[in-house]
Structures are given as C-alpha cells and as structure tokens.
Design a protein around this motif. Structure first.
Motif, PDB file in Angstrom:
ATOM      1  N   ALA A 189       0.830  -1.211   0.000  1.00 26.84           N
ATOM      2  CA  ALA A 189       0.000   0.000   0.000  1.00 26.84           C
ATOM      3  C   ALA A 189       0.861   1.257   0.000  1.00 26.84           C
ATOM      4  O   ALA A 189       0.539   2.253  -0.659  1.00 26.84           O
ATOM      5  CB  ALA A 189      -0.936  -0.012   1.209  1.00 26.84           C
ATOM      6  N   THR A 190       1.980   1.221   0.725  1.00 30.53           N
ATOM      7  CA  THR A 190       2.874   2.386   0.755  1.00 30.53           C
ATOM      8  C   THR A 190       3.456   2.645  -0.634  1.00 30.53           C
ATOM      9  O   THR A 190       3.538   3.799  -1.075  1.00 30.53           O
ATOM     10  CB  THR A 190       4.015   2.167   1.772  1.00 30.53           C
ATOM     11  N   SER A 191       3.841   1.572  -1.338  1.00 29.59           N
ATOM     12  CA  SER A 191       4.416   1.733  -2.674  1.00 29.59           C
ATOM     13  C   SER A 191       3.400   2.383  -3.608  1.00 29.59           C
ATOM     14  O   SER A 191       3.731   3.283  -4.382  1.00 29.59           O
ATOM     15  CB  SER A 191       4.804   0.367  -3.267  1.00 29.59           C
ATOM     16  N   TRP A 192       2.171   1.898  -3.514  1.00 31.88           N
ATOM     17  CA  TRP A 192       1.133   2.428  -4.404  1.00 31.88           C
ATOM     18  C   TRP A 192       0.916   3.921  -4.135  1.00 31.88           C
ATOM     19  O   TRP A 192       0.889   4.750  -5.053  1.00 31.88           O
ATOM     20  CB  TRP A 192      -0.191   1.663  -4.211  1.00 31.88           C
TER      21      TRP A 192
ATOM     22  N   ASP B 252       3.889   6.215  -5.108  1.00 30.89           N
ATOM     23  CA  ASP B 252       3.943   6.421  -6.546  1.00 30.89           C
ATOM     24  C   ASP B 252       2.887   7.431  -6.993  1.00 30.89           C
ATOM     25  O   ASP B 252       3.172   8.311  -7.819  1.00 30.89           O
ATOM     26  CB  ASP B 252       3.759   5.079  -7.256  1.00 30.89           C
ATOM     27  N   ARG B 253       1.681   7.317  -6.464  1.00 26.36           N
ATOM     28  CA  ARG B 253       0.624   8.292  -6.803  1.00 26.36           C
ATOM     29  C   ARG B 253       1.051   9.705  -6.404  1.00 26.36           C
ATOM     30  O   ARG B 253       0.700  10.682  -7.056  1.00 26.36           O
ATOM     31  CB  ARG B 253      -0.689   7.963  -6.067  1.00 26.36           C
ATOM     32  N   ALA B 254       1.822   9.800  -5.324  1.00 20.85           N
ATOM     33  CA  ALA B 254       2.262  11.120  -4.850  1.00 20.85           C
ATOM     34  C   ALA B 254       3.462  11.641  -5.631  1.00 20.85           C
ATOM     35  O   ALA B 254       3.837  12.803  -5.477  1.00 20.85           O
ATOM     36  CB  ALA B 254       2.602  11.047  -3.357  1.00 20.85           C
ATOM     37  N   GLY B 255       4.079  10.792  -6.452  1.00 27.81           N
ATOM     38  CA  GLY B 255       5.266  11.220  -7.204  1.00 27.81           C
ATOM     39  C   GLY B 255       6.573  10.990  -6.464  1.00 27.81           C
ATOM     40  O   GLY B 255       7.595  11.589  -6.793  1.00 27.81           O
ATOM     41  N   ILE B 256       6.546  10.090  -5.466  1.00 29.57           N
ATOM     42  CA  ILE B 256       7.761   9.772  -4.691  1.00 29.57           C
ATOM     43  C   ILE B 256       8.345   8.486  -5.255  1.00 29.57           C
ATOM     44  O   ILE B 256       7.616   7.522  -5.488  1.00 29.57           O
ATOM     45  CB  ILE B 256       7.416   9.614  -3.195  1.00 29.57           C
ATOM     46  N   ARG B 257       9.675   8.465  -5.461  1.00 32.66           N
ATOM     47  CA  ARG B 257      10.269   7.366  -6.225  1.00 32.66           C
ATOM     48  C   ARG B 257      11.097   6.398  -5.403  1.00 32.66           C
ATOM     49  O   ARG B 257      11.440   5.313  -5.867  1.00 32.66           O
ATOM     50  CB  ARG B 257      11.130   7.960  -7.353  1.00 32.66           C
ATOM     51  N   VAL B 258      11.458   6.797  -4.183  1.00 29.94           N
ATOM     52  CA  VAL B 258      12.337   5.947  -3.367  1.00 29.94           C
ATOM     53  C   VAL B 258      11.671   5.713  -2.014  1.00 29.94           C
ATOM     54  O   VAL B 258      11.060   6.622  -1.440  1.00 29.94           O
ATOM     55  CB  VAL B 258      13.726   6.608  -3.187  1.00 29.94           C
TER      56      VAL B 258
ATOM     57  N   ILE C 186       8.561   1.874  -8.195  1.00 27.60           N
ATOM     58  CA  ILE C 186       9.181   2.460  -7.003  1.00 27.60           C
ATOM     59  C   ILE C 186      10.501   1.726  -6.757  1.00 27.60           C
ATOM     60  O   ILE C 186      10.648   0.583  -7.177  1.00 27.60           O
ATOM     61  CB  ILE C 186       8.232   2.328  -5.785  1.00 27.60           C
ATOM     62  N   THR C 187      11.424   2.391  -6.082  1.00 26.86           N
ATOM     63  CA  THR C 187      12.671   1.729  -5.681  1.00 26.86           C
ATOM     64  C   THR C 187      12.614   1.554  -4.178  1.00 26.86           C
ATOM     65  O   THR C 187      12.524   2.536  -3.436  1.00 26.86           O
ATOM     66  CB  THR C 187      13.876   2.589  -6.088  1.00 26.86           C
ATOM     67  N   VAL C 188      12.631   0.299  -3.713  1.00 25.75           N
ATOM     68  CA  VAL C 188      12.483   0.044  -2.278  1.00 25.75           C
ATOM     69  C   VAL C 188      13.746  -0.618  -1.739  1.00 25.75           C
ATOM     70  O   VAL C 188      14.227  -1.609  -2.282  1.00 25.75           O
ATOM     71  CB  VAL C 188      11.199  -0.771  -1.979  1.00 25.75           C
ATOM     72  N   VAL C 189      14.290  -0.003  -0.682  1.00 24.05           N
ATOM     73  CA  VAL C 189      15.489  -0.544  -0.035  1.00 24.05           C
ATOM     74  C   VAL C 189      15.053  -1.413   1.131  1.00 24.05           C
ATOM     75  O   VAL C 189      14.307  -0.954   2.012  1.00 24.05           O
ATOM     76  CB  VAL C 189      16.408   0.586   0.478  1.00 24.05           C
ATOM     77  N   SER C 190      15.501  -2.668   1.139  1.00 27.19           N
ATOM     78  CA  SER C 190      15.129  -3.577   2.220  1.00 27.19           C
ATOM     79  C   SER C 190      16.289  -4.521   2.488  1.00 27.19           C
ATOM     80  O   SER C 190      17.186  -4.663   1.659  1.00 27.19           O
ATOM     81  CB  SER C 190      13.892  -4.397   1.841  1.00 27.19           C
TER      82      SER C 190
ATOM     83  N   VAL D  43      13.919  -3.653  -6.282  1.00 22.76           N
ATOM     84  CA  VAL D  43      14.242  -3.993  -4.893  1.00 22.76           C
ATOM     85  C   VAL D  43      15.749  -3.851  -4.725  1.00 22.76           C
ATOM     86  O   VAL D  43      16.522  -4.492  -5.451  1.00 22.76           O
ATOM     87  CB  VAL D  43      13.809  -5.433  -4.556  1.00 22.76           C
ATOM     88  N   VAL D  44      16.168  -2.994  -3.806  1.00 21.54           N
ATOM     89  CA  VAL D  44      17.586  -2.868  -3.476  1.00 21.54           C
ATOM     90  C   VAL D  44      17.809  -3.656  -2.187  1.00 21.54           C
ATOM     91  O   VAL D  44      17.307  -3.280  -1.127  1.00 21.54           O
ATOM     92  CB  VAL D  44      17.993  -1.392  -3.287  1.00 21.54           C
TER      93      VAL D  44
END
Ligand code: PSU
Ligand code: MN
Length: 304
Positions: free
Chosen positions: A108-111, A114-120, A151-155, A225-226
């Motif tokens: 849900a956070t990724s979605w 992305d709608r907000a224009g945040i990429r990382v 989205i680019t997600v660091v985990s 996924v990073v």
C-alpha cells in the motif's frame, strides 16, 4: 475520474515542487512490526535520519479517509497506537470509502508513494511467499504490487520466516528488478546472507539511480528492490536465529494463525524469544536501509 484524496504534507509538497529528494517510509512497520513504545521512538528517529541527510521524509498512512504522505507528530502517534489496522492495497478503496484510518504495508505504501510522485522508499524487510504457500496460497501482495509500481524500495531482503527461494522466484516472474547493494548475496533480514546469490550487485547509489533511469526509459511498470544486508558483525547470532525461528513457526502453526496475522505474530514472538536482541538488529536494519535510501534519492535527483 473521482479525485484522489491524497494530501502530501506541506514539507513533502514543497519538496515535490522543488524537485528535492524525498524518501517514503511505511507505517505498518511502526504499527505492527515493532513493539510499543519503541515503535514511536523509532518512527521519529527514522524521519530524523532522513532530515539529517537533507532528505524529506514522507511517512505514509491513511487517516480519516485521506491518503497521507508526510505525517505530523500527532499523526505519527496515531499510527503507533494500539488499534490501528494494517492495510494492504486491496483494503485502500474500502477504508477510503468509509473515511477510515490505517497503517500501510509495503504494498500500500508503494502504491500511494507512486501516486504522490515519490520514487524511493525505505523499509526493513519485504513481505513475500510464506512457507507452505503451496497449500495456503499465502503470498504477500508486496510482491505483486512491486511488479506494478515503478518504485525503488530498499530492504534487507525478506525474513527467514518466509520461503526465500520461492520469494525470489516470484520476484523474477513479476518482473521486479533485484539489485544487491555492494553484495551479490540476498540477505535474510536478521542475517547478512540467505545463501541465495543475486545476478546484479551494484557498487553505490549512483548505480541504482542509473538503473532507475533505464527502467523509466524502457517504460517498464515494475519496481526495483535494493537488497541491503547488515554487515556480518551486526547480524543476529545465526545459532540464536535458527533456534527461535523454529519455535516461533511451530507456535504460529499450533495456534492455527493464518492470513495477515501471521507476520505480526512471528515478529513479536521472535523479539520475546531473543530477549530483545532481534529488535536491536531490526532497528539497526531499518536505519541502515533508510541511510541507503537517502543516498539513492539524492543520486536520483542529481541525475534525473
Ligand atoms: N516484514 C518485516 N517487517 C514488517 C513487515 C514485513 O520484516 O513489518 C510488514 C510490512 O509492512 C509488509 C507486511 O509489507 O508486513 C507484509 O504483510 P503480509 O505478509 O500480510 O502481506
Ligand atoms: Mn499474507
């Protein structure tokens, strides 16, 4: 189309307008992934790490029927409180329609980011394929959504409470890019390596930003996924890890837990069984991922 009830905080809105670096943070790690009261302290600290790196934090949640990107301290306190529900993507339309509130998972956070224009986006560990998924079909929507959202997600990979091999196979099927940050080993959250090798190590944040640019040029819809392991000297003791993992999994099965309750139960039991040591490592992982996400967000802004 009806308007999306999405309201970035003034700080996030200004950063979006000026093209300054922003990192999204999820709220389920606060509400269901960390014990109270450490969770509120951690939520504040996570944001501070970003501010100290000149990056704007955007903690994401749903409050009173609005999608939020960037929370006030009062709003962080609501997320850290006892009774906030955990929301995946499929819950969002219902909760918005009812004017409700909840904490957002990676999916849900990724979605919303992305709608907000945040990429990382920085998190601790991703959801994935649960052990026994061949029978239960329990696979986190984190995976499918990462196949749909750029989205680019660091985990730090996924926890060993999951089936890591199956999770990596599903990420491949779904077209999700997996990069190892300074490593070719896929971590298993508390442990530096899961034993699974990755095809694509990257040396630094600029290399990740370059992959983001090519993904955009290809017009691929999918996420990156990073995988960012803790250094060996900071991982959980593998002997402790193996012992408590078996016990927590057995208890979840005895209690007949299923669905969205499984992950929070296992996380909490492992904290208890390790006397808080797994929590120390958990927080260390989140901080480490947030610091790397800050570098990637800055690199992506410098070379858009
Ligand atoms: N894994 C962790 N810590 C977490 C979670 C997963 O190591 O806090 C949370 C994240 O919010 C993730 C969610 O998106 O659990 C996945 O839950 P499920 O398996 O029900 O999709
Ligand atoms: Mn599930």
């Amino acid at each position: 189309m009806p308007a999306l009830p999405l309201s970035p905080s003034p700080e996030v809105a200004a950063a979006l307008a000026d093209g300054r670096p922003i990192v999204a943070l999820e709220s389920t790690i606060i509400s269901h992934g960390l014990p109270r009261p450490d969770n509120l302290t951690a939520a504040r600290e996570f944001e501070q790490i970003l501010r100290d790196a000149d990056v704007v934090p955007a903690t994401i949640a749903v409050l009173d029927g609005e999608l939020k990107a960037g929370l006030t301290d009062d709003e962080l306190q609501r997320i850290a409180a006892e009774d906030i529900p955990k929301l995946s993507v499929r819950d969002l339309p219902v909760v918005l329609a009812r004017g409700g509130s909840g904490a957002t998972t990676v999916a849900a956070t990724s979605w919303i980011a992305d709608r907000a224009g945040i990429r990382v986006f920085a998190t601790g560990g991703l959801g994935g394929v649960h052990r026994g998924a061949g029978e239960t079909f329990d696979e986190s929507a984190d995976l499918t959504v990462l196949g749909q959202v750029p989205i680019t997600v660091v985990s730090a990979g996924v926890k060993s409470i999951l089936d890591i091999g199956a999770t990596l196979e599903r990420l491949e099927t779904l077209g999700v890019v997996v990069l190892g940050f300074g490593t070719d080993q896929f971590p298993s959250f508390w442990l530096t390596s899961s034993g699974h090798t990755l095809d694509w190590p990257v040396v630094d944040a600029f290399a990740v930003a370059a992959v983001m640019r090519s993904r955009d040029a290809l017009q691929l819809p999918s996420g990156i996924v990073v995988a960012n392991p803790l250094p060996l000297e900071r991982q959980l003791d593998p002997a402790v890890h193996d012992a408590v993992l078996g016990q927590a999994l057995a208890e979840a099965e005895q209690q007949g837990l299923s669905g969205k309750d499984v992950t929070p139960f296992l996380l909490q039991r492992i904290v208890e069984l390790t006397d808080g040591e797994s929590l120390r490592v958990n927080l260390d992982i989140a901080r480490n991922n947030i610091a790397v996400a800050a570098r990637i967000a800055r690199a992506a802004v410098e070379h858009p």
